[in-house]
Every structure is written in C-alpha cells, then in structure tokens.
Design a protein around this motif. Structure first.
Motif, PDB file in Angstrom:
ATOM      1  N   ALA A 116       0.810  -1.213   0.000  1.00 36.07           N
ATOM      2  CA  ALA A 116       0.000   0.000   0.000  1.00 36.07           C
ATOM      3  C   ALA A 116       0.849   1.272   0.000  1.00 36.07           C
ATOM      4  O   ALA A 116       0.566   2.223  -0.736  1.00 36.07           O
ATOM      5  N   LEU A 117       1.929   1.255   0.797  1.00 35.62           N
ATOM      6  CA  LEU A 117       2.760   2.459   0.893  1.00 35.62           C
ATOM      7  C   LEU A 117       3.578   2.689  -0.372  1.00 35.62           C
ATOM      8  O   LEU A 117       3.697   3.797  -0.875  1.00 35.62           O
ATOM      9  N   GLU A 118       4.117   1.569  -0.902  1.00 32.93           N
ATOM     10  CA  GLU A 118       4.876   1.680  -2.162  1.00 32.93           C
ATOM     11  C   GLU A 118       3.973   2.189  -3.286  1.00 32.93           C
ATOM     12  O   GLU A 118       4.383   2.981  -4.125  1.00 32.93           O
ATOM     13  N   ALA A 119       2.726   1.712  -3.264  1.00 33.44           N
ATOM     14  CA  ALA A 119       1.777   2.119  -4.308  1.00 33.44           C
ATOM     15  C   ALA A 119       1.511   3.615  -4.225  1.00 33.44           C
ATOM     16  O   ALA A 119       1.422   4.315  -5.233  1.00 33.44           O
ATOM     17  N   LEU A 120       1.413   4.111  -2.998  1.00 33.76           N
ATOM     18  CA  LEU A 120       1.186   5.535  -2.793  1.00 33.76           C
ATOM     19  C   LEU A 120       2.370   6.337  -3.356  1.00 33.76           C
ATOM     20  O   LEU A 120       2.193   7.366  -4.019  1.00 33.76           O
ATOM     21  N   ARG A 121       3.564   5.831  -3.100  1.00 36.00           N
ATOM     22  CA  ARG A 121       4.763   6.505  -3.598  1.00 36.00           C
ATOM     23  C   ARG A 121       4.793   6.466  -5.127  1.00 36.00           C
ATOM     24  O   ARG A 121       5.080   7.460  -5.788  1.00 36.00           O
ATOM     25  N   PHE A 122       4.438   5.307  -5.677  1.00 37.15           N
ATOM     26  CA  PHE A 122       4.404   5.175  -7.142  1.00 37.15           C
ATOM     27  C   PHE A 122       3.420   6.162  -7.753  1.00 37.15           C
ATOM     28  O   PHE A 122       3.682   6.803  -8.767  1.00 37.15           O
ATOM     29  N   LEU A 123       2.274   6.272  -7.084  1.00 37.73           N
ATOM     30  CA  LEU A 123       1.239   7.193  -7.569  1.00 37.73           C
ATOM     31  C   LEU A 123       1.785   8.622  -7.612  1.00 37.73           C
ATOM     32  O   LEU A 123       1.652   9.322  -8.610  1.00 37.73           O
ATOM     33  N   GLU A 124       2.440   9.013  -6.504  1.00 35.91           N
ATOM     34  CA  GLU A 124       2.932  10.389  -6.412  1.00 35.91           C
ATOM     35  C   GLU A 124       4.069  10.655  -7.397  1.00 35.91           C
ATOM     36  O   GLU A 124       4.130  11.711  -8.021  1.00 35.91           O
ATOM     37  N   GLU A 125       4.943   9.652  -7.553  1.00 35.10           N
ATOM     38  CA  GLU A 125       6.124   9.872  -8.389  1.00 35.10           C
ATOM     39  C   GLU A 125       5.859   9.678  -9.878  1.00 35.10           C
ATOM     40  O   GLU A 125       6.561  10.241 -10.712  1.00 35.10           O
ATOM     41  N   ASN A 126       4.875   8.860 -10.207  1.00 33.60           N
ATOM     42  CA  ASN A 126       4.661   8.522 -11.623  1.00 33.60           C
ATOM     43  C   ASN A 126       3.282   8.921 -12.152  1.00 33.60           C
ATOM     44  O   ASN A 126       3.178   9.632 -13.147  1.00 33.60           O
ATOM     45  N   MET A 127       2.252   8.449 -11.468  1.00 37.89           N
ATOM     46  CA  MET A 127       0.895   8.711 -11.969  1.00 37.89           C
ATOM     47  C   MET A 127       0.600  10.212 -12.024  1.00 37.89           C
ATOM     48  O   MET A 127       0.070  10.716 -13.014  1.00 37.89           O
ATOM     49  N   LEU A 128       0.929  10.913 -10.956  1.00 44.42           N
ATOM     50  CA  LEU A 128       0.567  12.331 -10.905  1.00 44.42           C
ATOM     51  C   LEU A 128       1.407  13.176 -11.868  1.00 44.42           C
ATOM     52  O   LEU A 128       1.014  14.271 -12.251  1.00 44.42           O
ATOM     53  N   LYS A 129       2.547  12.617 -12.276  1.00 44.65           N
ATOM     54  CA  LYS A 129       3.356  13.304 -13.284  1.00 44.65           C
ATOM     55  C   LYS A 129       2.656  13.230 -14.645  1.00 44.65           C
ATOM     56  O   LYS A 129       2.616  14.180 -15.401  1.00 44.65           O
ATOM     57  N   GLU A 130       2.105  12.058 -14.917  1.00 37.86           N
ATOM     58  CA  GLU A 130       1.395  11.847 -16.189  1.00 37.86           C
ATOM     59  C   GLU A 130       0.014  12.510 -16.169  1.00 37.86           C
ATOM     60  O   GLU A 130      -0.476  13.007 -17.178  1.00 37.86           O
ATOM     61  N   PHE A 131      -0.614  12.455 -14.993  1.00 43.79           N
ATOM     62  CA  PHE A 131      -1.974  12.984 -14.851  1.00 43.79           C
ATOM     63  C   PHE A 131      -1.991  14.101 -13.804  1.00 43.79           C
ATOM     64  O   PHE A 131      -2.405  13.884 -12.662  1.00 43.79           O
ATOM     65  N   PRO A 132      -1.520  15.297 -14.178  1.00 37.44           N
ATOM     66  CA  PRO A 132      -1.422  16.382 -13.188  1.00 37.44           C
ATOM     67  C   PRO A 132      -2.798  16.782 -12.651  1.00 37.44           C
ATOM     68  O   PRO A 132      -3.775  16.819 -13.405  1.00 37.44           O
ATOM     69  N   LEU A 133      -2.827  17.050 -11.345  1.00 35.62           N
ATOM     70  CA  LEU A 133      -4.094  17.377 -10.694  1.00 35.62           C
ATOM     71  C   LEU A 133      -4.485  18.823 -10.972  1.00 35.62           C
ATOM     72  O   LEU A 133      -3.651  19.665 -11.264  1.00 35.62           O
ATOM     73  N   GLY A 134      -5.779  19.077 -10.857  1.00 37.74           N
ATOM     74  CA  GLY A 134      -6.244  20.457 -10.993  1.00 37.74           C
ATOM     75  C   GLY A 134      -7.552  20.540 -11.766  1.00 37.74           C
ATOM     76  O   GLY A 134      -8.058  19.550 -12.304  1.00 37.74           O
ATOM     77  N   VAL A 135      -8.069  21.773 -11.820  1.00 42.00           N
ATOM     78  CA  VAL A 135      -9.299  22.021 -12.568  1.00 42.00           C
ATOM     79  C   VAL A 135      -8.926  22.157 -14.038  1.00 42.00           C
ATOM     80  O   VAL A 135      -8.092  22.977 -14.390  1.00 42.00           O
ATOM     81  N   ILE A 136      -9.503  21.333 -14.872  1.00 40.33           N
ATOM     82  CA  ILE A 136      -9.234  21.407 -16.310  1.00 40.33           C
ATOM     83  C   ILE A 136     -10.237  22.359 -16.957  1.00 40.33           C
ATOM     84  O   ILE A 136      -9.919  23.086 -17.879  1.00 40.33           O
ATOM     85  N   ARG A 137     -11.462  22.326 -16.488  1.00 39.56           N
ATOM     86  CA  ARG A 137     -12.468  23.277 -16.975  1.00 39.56           C
ATOM     87  C   ARG A 137     -13.485  23.556 -15.874  1.00 39.56           C
ATOM     88  O   ARG A 137     -13.936  22.643 -15.199  1.00 39.56           O
ATOM     89  N   ASP A 138     -13.831  24.813 -15.721  1.00 36.15           N
ATOM     90  CA  ASP A 138     -14.923  25.172 -14.819  1.00 36.15           C
ATOM     91  C   ASP A 138     -15.662  26.353 -15.436  1.00 36.15           C
ATOM     92  O   ASP A 138     -15.224  27.492 -15.339  1.00 36.15           O
ATOM     93  N   ARG A 139     -16.755  26.060 -16.102  1.00 34.76           N
ATOM     94  CA  ARG A 139     -17.513  27.096 -16.800  1.00 34.76           C
ATOM     95  C   ARG A 139     -18.047  28.169 -15.853  1.00 34.76           C
ATOM     96  O   ARG A 139     -18.290  29.295 -16.267  1.00 34.76           O
ATOM     97  N   SER A 140     -18.220  27.788 -14.568  1.00 34.30           N
ATOM     98  CA  SER A 140     -18.774  28.772 -13.626  1.00 34.30           C
ATOM     99  C   SER A 140     -17.776  29.896 -13.364  1.00 34.30           C
ATOM    100  O   SER A 140     -18.132  30.978 -12.931  1.00 34.30           O
ATOM    101  N   LYS A 141     -16.486  29.601 -13.664  1.00 33.81           N
ATOM    102  CA  LYS A 141     -15.449  30.598 -13.427  1.00 33.81           C
ATOM    103  C   LYS A 141     -15.194  31.468 -14.648  1.00 33.81           C
ATOM    104  O   LYS A 141     -14.412  32.394 -14.612  1.00 33.81           O
ATOM    105  N   GLU A 142     -15.825  31.076 -15.767  1.00 35.35           N
ATOM    106  CA  GLU A 142     -15.553  31.819 -16.995  1.00 35.35           C
ATOM    107  C   GLU A 142     -16.420  33.061 -17.076  1.00 35.35           C
ATOM    108  O   GLU A 142     -17.555  33.066 -16.620  1.00 35.35           O
ATOM    109  N   ALA A 143     -15.866  34.082 -17.679  1.00 30.46           N
ATOM    110  CA  ALA A 143     -16.624  35.335 -17.835  1.00 30.46           C
ATOM    111  C   ALA A 143     -17.779  35.096 -18.789  1.00 30.46           C
ATOM    112  O   ALA A 143     -17.671  34.339 -19.749  1.00 30.46           O
ATOM    113  N   ASN A 144     -18.886  35.713 -18.495  1.00 29.13           N
ATOM    114  CA  ASN A 144     -20.068  35.536 -19.357  1.00 29.13           C
ATOM    115  C   ASN A 144     -19.897  36.278 -20.680  1.00 29.13           C
ATOM    116  O   ASN A 144     -19.314  37.317 -20.742  1.00 29.13           O
TER     117      ASN A 144
END
Lengths: 358, 250, 186
Positions: B222-250
């Motif tokens: 479980a711990l190694e998997a967490l490390r793998f996720l942080e070191e590899n997965m999140l590099k490929e799949f960066p976290l964050g808001v990709i789109r939020d229409r509510s934040k866009e100007a009308n």
C-alpha cells in the motif's frame, strides 16, 4: 373508428406513443428510419424524450436506463443493428427491466441488403443475447397488426418486467396501409402506469425505507441460480399468450405456414387455392416466441400429407420449430427467398398445386 | 462530549468491504456518501455503476443503484436522467470502463452536455480482471497483457480523459483529483460536491477524475503504491481544474 | 376483386407521390383495402424510382408482384425494365414525351400521354405526375374523379398557390384518359 393511411414504421411509432411510450433512443439504419424520425417530432409533443444515440449499443443502453425509471421506453433497429443491441437486451432481461424494441429485418447475414428479409428468426426467438433468456416476440403481418401488437407490447413488458420484441421486416416497415390507431392514453394514465412501478424503479428512494437495487446479475452463484429459476417460471407462464391464425385446418390435405410478411402473402395464396376447391390449410404464428406448437400438433396427419413452409430466409429457419411440432409425421417442403427478394403469391400457389398433385 | 465525526450513513453497516488494502474506492465512496448526506440528496439519487472492481460497491451503498453493461454507464445514465430529470444521477466508472470500451458513450454524453455527474477512477490498470493494460497505463508500466511494459510504438500513449473532453464545447466542469493525502481527499470531496451541485443547477456534464492506486495489480504494497502514484501517476496525470464554466466570464 | 398498379420513372418525377395520392384517396373515400409499397435502393438521388399500389375488397397478400393490371412508365429505362410485369391485356400508361422506345409487346393496351410536354406548357415541370394521375383515373375509372381531386386538394392545403395549377393539370390528364377510353370503347 376512422382509418388513416400510414407507413408501417410510422404506425408502430404512433401506437407506441398512444400506449404510453415516453422515451425512445435509436440510431439510423434502413429500413426502420421512419420510427426514430417520427418519434423525434412526436415525443416532444407529449412530454416525452427522443435521443439519437451515438450507436445502437448506446441507444439500447439509454432505453435500459429509461426503462429502469418505469418510463415506457423503446428502441428500434434492423438486423445487424439488432445484433449490436443484444448485450443490452440481455441486461434488460436479467435485471427484469420492461422495454419494447423492434427489428425491421433486412437481408443478412452481415451487412446483407437493405431490402426486406426474415433471416433473423433464430436471433429473435432463441438467442437475442447471451444467457438463455426468453422474450415474447410478436410478428405482425399488416400495418394494423403492427400498431395493435406494439400497443399491447408495452403492457406485456410492464406485466412481466421483461423486454418484448416486435419482429417485422422491410416490407412491413415501408408499406403504407389503412390503419385504425389504438386509443391514446391520457397523460394521467401514463403517469399512473409509471407510478405503479415506483417500488423498484431507479428514481431515488429514502435509504432508510429500502432502496431500488437493479441487478443484471447476482454475485452469489446460488443467487444467480435462483434468478434463473424465477425467470424460467415467468417464461413457463406464457402458454396463455400464444397467438396464431389458422385457416381451413378442418379439411386440409396441405398446410401452408409462414409468419409476418411471408404469412400474409401465403394467406392470400391459401384464399385463392380454397376458392378453387383445393383443400389447403394455413397456420400463421403471430407470436413466434412462444411458438404455437399446439396448432401443428393437433393436425390430423392421416389427412395432412404435407406442410409447406414459406419464409423469406435461406436456409429456412422457422422450419426448425415446425419440425419440433410435426415430429416427422409428414414431410415439410419449403418455398423460400432471401436477400431482399420478396415472395410472390403465384409461386406459393404453383408450389402448392404441385405438392397436391403428388 | 460533542460528536465531531461519524461514519456516513450512506454505506451499509456491518458490511465487510471487499476492496484491497490501499485501494481508494472505499475512500471515494465515503466521500460520495458524506456529500450526499450534507446536500440532502440521498433519497432522490441513483448510482449507475460500471463494470470492474467499482461494481463491488453496489452491495455496499444504501441508495438506489444499478449496473450498466461494461462501458455503457454514460448511456444508461442518459436514459435514467432524461426520463426522470428530478433524480440526481451519477456514474462511477474505472479507466477500462470509461476510457476504453466506453470511450464512445463517455465522449457522446459529454458532447451532449448530459446533466449528470461522472466519477472516474483512474488507476492505470484493469483491476477485477487481473492487471491487464488500460488506456491510462503509464509508458513502461507492466501489465498482464503488456508483460514487457507499455511501449508507445506498440500500445500508444496514456489517454488523458479530462483533457480529451476539454476539446468539446458542452462539458461544464472537469477536474482531476487524487486521494493520496488528507489535503487531496478534501479537495476531492469539494470537487464531488461541486459536480453534484452543477447537476442540481442544471448546468450539464461534470466529471471528477480521481487518480488512485491499485497495489494488488501494480504488485506493490500500500505504501509503495502511494509513492508510485505520487512519483509517476501524478506526473502523467497532473491534478487540478481542467475546466470550470462557472469561473468563466459571461 | 384485386387491382394493382406499378408506377416507375426517374427519381424527382413524382412517381411515389402519384402512387400515394391514389392510395390516400382510396383509403379516405372507400372502405377498400389498399397498400402502397415503395421499392427503394441505396442511393438518395438519381436512379429509378418505383412503387406498387394494390386495391382490393379482400385482405391484400403481396403488396407487389410480377403480374400488374396497369403499369405507368415515366421514362425510357423503366419501360425496358418493367414491361414484362404487365399482364396480357394490361394497360401501359407512358410518358410519350420522353419514352420513345418501341413497345415490343402487342398483347397490351397503350395510353400515351405527353406529360412532360404538357407540364412544361403549363409552366411547371413538377405537375407531370398529376397529369398522369388524371389520365389514369380518366382511363380506368379506378376511383371517382371528384374523390381523387378531393385528396389532391387536401394534400395541397398548405400550398394554396398550387391549387389552381394542380386542378388544371389533373383536368388535362383526365380529358386525355377519357378520350382514349371512349376511342377504345367505340
């Protein structure tokens, strides 16, 4: 009642709306396009929903979803498109979700032709998806019958919580005939039909009072076995729902049999032959599942010398069911077409004459 | 003493959950349950679940639920929501379900701007069937059907579903989260809440992608998997808001 | 008694509409059975279009067939393709403006109507099917002319500006059909 002149596909669509259908999803394929086209205009008028799915697979699954809310729901397609829907239909049968679907069959196998054929008999009656489920399958032969059977199909689907199939063909879909449309159910009636199912439907329930849990499978093997047993009990109850048309069996020496479009053409051949005094009988299964085996089993095989099976399918397919009922008590001959070639009355008459002369 | 936390009532009591240790499905279902209670929507919600490990959850939750055929959750949800718009409808799908076999249904539902919520669990591998390659499997990562690791020239590259859907006009909200740290768990919770709120407000298609781990099929603890996720997965799949229409100007 | 008709021509000649109008009128103004069956191909444009109409006081079996009482041919290719379908002593209605091929059968009656010319003369090429429908009704008496006209008017209710033209076109065809009929009877 006044009659209106309508195309088979449109009469089916209108009958569905009148029966209470309020959700339809479908994907274009000839020769059933008038069903989705008609409903894309008609359903919004009655507060219903039409969705053009991105594929046949998506469409049947939208209908699987809509049916789970208790909304009377329908899809339609033709032959190869029906193959794509088979997994979704199997899920409906497993989870016991009432839906109606319609196959306006065309030439096959493969992409086949866009013209009418009856090559999908086995798929419709024996294995419309994985898992050995069964369905009521209606095979109309006129536009009137198509409208009446579609109207009733929604009631059967709701009664049994099971899919119901209307098995048509390209002739039935594109032919225009006078039809007396069934009564339009009121909005209140349609709402009531939906409410009647609300104990189990996927509309959101208070978790403290028991939720809706719709299962197209059960994790435990014992549970799955029980599901199969419950389904089998339903299928066994359908003997009462068998529908069949017969003509002249009391004196027939030759019995002509066919369903759907072939059935109606054969019926007109039988009428002509009988006016000439020839002892020809007729059996037309109106439900092809369950099959009216009884209509053949009671024939007097001392008198009946031969059965002529008329189908727009090569090889003949319904013939397997006819054989099960006839049990080798007389020969079964065939009069067949395929690929979109349509049966003519004259060739049935010719074949019948030849068999009677033997 | 004041009670400051209790287990969500939206998970069945006295149920032994069958998820592997270190898997984040349990966390996500806890968050969904909490959000549902908080928003008071549990009595008119419906879960459409995909096929895979996620399907196990059907037995664990206490609200209305159904199973879609593999990949078809967005089509089934379309039927449920359109025929009964008052119900809060959400799908819960893994990467094989949503991005491989169900790519067409996902794209099309997003493109129509269907007013439901998608919870997408991305752990880069097929779980229930035993570690086969997924469309999100990282380059070089081994799978039972890619025993020498994913190779770009043979298998192509990992698919980024949020970014792909971001090419469409209709989707309202797309965010990628994870549950690897307490802070990220809280962000995921907020994202789920937002995605439900968008549906209540009739805004259309919202998807929360949650990058998770699969220790069992990654062959790690479980711990190694967490490390793998942080070191590899999140590099490929960066976290964050990709789109939020509510934040866009009308 | 069963009576059947095949209408064949180019797409765009109103072949389907001619068959449909006859069928609608039969449905709306009689209690006879009637079927309209379009023969369709994979192409959306061009090529030949044809349809079958069967009218009977008994249930109708096949909505199409190879033994037609009447055949309407609007273009040359259809003549060669479908002439064999006409029964001996059947009636062939041809668009004599453009069907110039020799009619190789001598066991059929021929009603020649220059529908393309008449339609152009009337200023609208599209009404050739209504002229032919008039000729068909005038010659066969398959349906009372006022009932046929009633259906045509009903179908045009949203296109009031076309009523005069179509009424005229139907009358022109009707007169030709009746004239050929009385010659044949004489």
């Amino acid at each position: 009642m006044s009659r209106v002149f309508m195309k088979g596909n449109e009469a089916i669509a209108e009958a569905a709306v009148r029966s209470g259908c309020r959700f339809f999803a479908g994907y274009p394929i000839t020769p059933q396009n008038e069903i989705p086209e008609y409903l894309s205009r008609r359903l919004p008028d009655v507060g219903g929903v039409f969705v053009q799915g991105e594929s046949e697979i998506a469409s049947i699954n939208m209908v699987y979803g809509a049916g789970q809310t208790g909304t009377r729901s329908m899809t339609s397609s033709s032959s190869c498109g029906i193959s794509l829907k088979s997994e979704g239909v199997s899920f409906c049968a497993a989870a016991r979700v009432p839906i109606v679907y319609c196959n306006m069959a065309r030439g096959g196998p493969g992409i086949g032709t866009i013209q009418p054929a009856q090559q999908d008999y086995m798929q419709a009656t024996k294995a419309s998806g994985n898992g050995g489920f069964r369905m009521l399958v209606f095979a109309p032969s006129t536009v009137q019958e198509a409208a009446d059977m579609t109207y009733a199909a929604f009631d059967y689907a709701q009664r049994d919580r099971n899919p119901v199939l209307i098995l048509g063909d390209g002739v039935l879909g594109t032919i225009m005939e006078p039809v007396e449309l069934p009564r339009m159910r009121s909005e209140e009636e349609v709402a009531q039909l939906k409410r009647e199912l609300s104990d189990w439907t996927l509309i959101g329930h208070d978790p403290d009072k028991g939720r809706a849990f719709i299962k197209p499978g059960v994790w435990s093997t014992k549970g799955q076995e029980q599901m199969c047993k419950d389904n089998a009990a339903l299928y066994d109850s359908w003997e009462k729902d068998v529908q069949v048309e017969t003509i002249g069996l009391e004196d027939a020496q030759l019995v002509i049999t066919g369903y759907g479009i072939s059935g109606r053409i054969a019926a007109s051949a039988v009428g002509k032959l009988r006016t000439e005094g020839l002892k020809v009988g007729f059996i037309r299964p109106k439900t092809v599942s369950p099959f009216p085996y009884g209509a053949y089993e009671v024939l007097d095989f001392h008198r009946v010398k031969c059965i002529l099976d008329v189908e727009m399918a090569i090889p003949a397919l319904m013939i397997y069911d006819v054989r099960l009922a006839v049990k080798d008590r007389c020969p079964i001959e065939t009069c067949l077409h395929a690929g979109g070639e349509i049966m003519s009355r004259e060739e049935i008459i010719e074949k019948a004459r030849a068999l009677l002369a033997k | 003493m004041e009670k400051v936390y209790s287990r969500t009532r939206m998970i069945q009591e006295k149920m032994v959950v069958g998820f592997c240790p270190g898997c984040m499905h349990g966390t996500v279902f806890k968050l969904i349950g909490e959000v549902m209670e908080e928003m008071g929507i549990a009595d008119h919600s419906a879960l459409v679940i995909g096929v895979g490990c996620s399907g196990l959850a059907l037995e664990y939750v206490r609200y209305d639920a159904t199973t879609a055929p593999h990949g078809r959750a967005c089509a089934v949800a379309t039927g449920v929501k359109r025929s009964n718009p008052g119900t809060i409808v959400f799908t819960y799908q893994g990467d094989g379900d949503l991005a491989s076999i169900g790519l067409g249904e996902t794209m099309s539902a997003a493109n129509r701007g269907e007013n439901f919520t998608v919870i997408f669990i991305n752990n880069g591998i097929y779980g229930m069937t035993g570690g086969q390659m997924a469309p999100t499997t990282l380059l070089g990562m081994k799978a039972t059907t890619a025993p020498f690791g994913r190779k770009a020239e043979e298998h192509g590259y990992p698919m980024h579903m949020c970014e792909i859907l971001n090419q469409l006009t209709a989707p309202y909200y797309l965010e990628r989260c994870s549950c690897n740290t307490p802070a990220n768990v809280m962000k995921t919770r907020k994202a789920i809440r937002k995605a439900f709120q968008n549906q209540i407000d009739g805004k259309g298609f919202s998807m929360v992608e949650i990058v998770t781990s699969c220790p069992t099929n990654w062959g790690l603890d479980a711990l190694e998997a967490l490390r793998f996720l942080e070191e590899n997965m999140l590099k490929e799949f960066p976290l964050g808001v990709i789109r939020d229409r509510s934040k866009e100007a009308n | 008694m069963e009576k059947n008709l095949m209408v064949a021509g180019f797409g765009g000649q109103g072949v389907m509409m001619m068959g449909k109008l006859l069928s609608y009128a039969t449905c709306e103004s009689t209690d006879l059975n009637v079927t309209f069956f379009p023969s369709y191909g994979a192409e959306q444009r061009g090529g030949t279009a044809n349809c079958y109409v069967v009218i009977s006081d008994e249930p109708i079996g096949a909505p199409l067939g190879d033994a037609m009482d009447d055949l309407v041919v609007m273009n040359g290719p259809s003549l060669n393709k479908f002439l064999y379908k006409l029964k001996p002593n059947g009636t062939l209605f041809i668009n004599s403006s453009i069907v110039k091929d020799e009619i190789i059968r001598s066991d059929v009656r021929v009603v020649a109507v220059p529908v393309t010319e008449i339609a152009l003369e009337m200023g609208n090429a599209k009404v050739l099917n209504i002229i032919m429908l008039g000729a068909y009704i005038g010659y066969t008496g398959a349906l009372a002319e006022d009932l046929m006209m009633k259906t045509i008017l009903h179908k045009l209710k949203k296109k009031q500006e076309l009523i005069a033209l179509n009424t005229d076109a139907f009358a022109r065809g009707l007169a030709i059909g009746k004239a050929v009929r009385s010659e044949a009877n004489a």
